[in-house]
Design an enzyme around this catalytic site. Structure first.
Site, short mmCIF file in Angstrom:
data_model
loop_
_atom_site.label_atom_id
_atom_site.label_comp_id
_atom_site.label_asym_id
_atom_site.label_seq_id
_atom_site.Cartn_x
_atom_site.Cartn_y
_atom_site.Cartn_z
N ASP A 201 0.82 -1.22 0.00
CA ASP A 201 0.00 0.00 0.00
C ASP A 201 0.85 1.27 0.00
O ASP A 201 0.33 2.37 -0.01
CB ASP A 201 -0.95 0.00 1.21
N SER A 223 -7.47 6.06 -0.82
CA SER A 223 -7.47 4.78 -1.53
C SER A 223 -8.90 4.26 -1.65
O SER A 223 -9.65 4.28 -0.67
CB SER A 223 -6.60 3.76 -0.79
N GLN A 273 -4.08 -0.70 -7.59
CA GLN A 273 -4.90 0.13 -6.71
C GLN A 273 -5.49 1.30 -7.49
O GLN A 273 -4.86 1.82 -8.41
CB GLN A 273 -4.07 0.68 -5.55
#
Length: 284
Positions: A201, A223, A273
């Site tokens: 991440d 996110s 992502q």
């Protein structure tokens, strides 16, 4: 059933890393329910990678070894609150001979913060190939940075993590960083898998900011979702190259794709992502 006591008792000499390992050792309260809290860094928000890693551990605790996670797909539904305990509710979607599938909902005050589907597999042999690791500067030749503390591009960086960014290519939409967890870690492969998810991440959308020459302080980000495929074992306390590219930004959203390599060149994981990216207006 796995015992996470060794995670909680481990002492590496790096307090922030020991805290992170302890936080990932979620507490089981029923056959399918777990609880956990947040790390003290960052102090005002919950890092999405932490929730992803805790959810992976909760899912793994409900399957029979040696099955381990190989992929996950998660949505960040709400912002988490660092001062409120999380409940991780695991739902069994399938238990097969080779694969098991779980849904894990991370909740605060009975509201879903993150929802994940994770697939686990009993290890087996098969066809093998991978993309080569790109040539990048050695991490020892790059300046160290500690995420979630003061950093050149704002609060994008964690006390437990050593992050070393390779020089960006001007005008491109790519980013390469070396990552590792500070201090020695227990040998449990489940812990290292969870920490690979945690590390995935970081910096995955940095290429989008490089492409548009904007600092994190100039935009509002959040996110939206995250996927990762775990291909090969790797240790999170050894250097990992995280090479990412943003193929598109549109509609106040940016997408990032990334590959994570060991220093020996093994492709450990691939990830993707999507992030909300809104430019901040002028001060009034």
């Amino acid at each position: 059933m796995r015992d996470l006591t060794a995670w909680r008792e481990h002492r590496s000499g790096v307090a922030a890393s020991d805290e992170l390992v302890g936080v990932l050792a979620v507490e089981q309260v029923s056959e399918s329910t777990f609880t956990g809290h947040s790390t003290t860094v960052p102090s005002r928000r919950v890092f999405g990678g932490q929730l992803l890693a805790q959810s992976v551990v909760a899912a793994t605790m409900t399957v029979t070894p040696p099955a381990v996670p190989h992929s996950l797909h998660a949505y960040f539904v709400r912002a988490g609150r660092p001062d409120v305990k999380f409940q991780f509710a695991v739902t069994t979607l399938r238990d097969g001979r080779s694969f098991a599938v779980r849904r894990v909902d991370a909740l605060q005050d009975n509201e879903i913060v993150t929802s994940m589907t994770v697939s686990l597999q009993t290890p087996e042999e098969g066809l093998t190939h991978q993309d080569p690791m790109p040539a990048r500067p050695d991490p020892d030749d790059l300046p160290a940075r500690t995420p979630f503390l003061v950093s050149p591009d704002g609060p994008a960086t964690a006390g437990a993590v050593d992050l070393r960014a390779c020089p960006p290519v001007p005008g491109g939409a790519s980013s390469s960083v070396w990552l590792r967890v500070n201090g020695s870690l227990p040998d449990d492969p489940v812990l290292h898998q969870a920490l690979l998810v945690y590390l995935s991440d970081f910096a995955i959308l940095h290429g989008a900011f490089v492409r548009h020459d904007v600092a994190r302080t100039e935009v509002r980000t959040a996110s939206l979702d995250h996927s990762i495929w775990l291909q090969r074992p790797a240790r999170a306390d050894e250097w990992l190259l995280y090479d990412s590219h943003s193929p598109s930004a549109a509609g106040a959203r940016a997408v990032g794709r990334a590959a994570m390599f060991t220093q020996a060149g093994d492709l450990a994981a691939t990830a993707a992502q999507e992030m909300l990216v809104r430019r901040l207006g002028p001060a009034r």
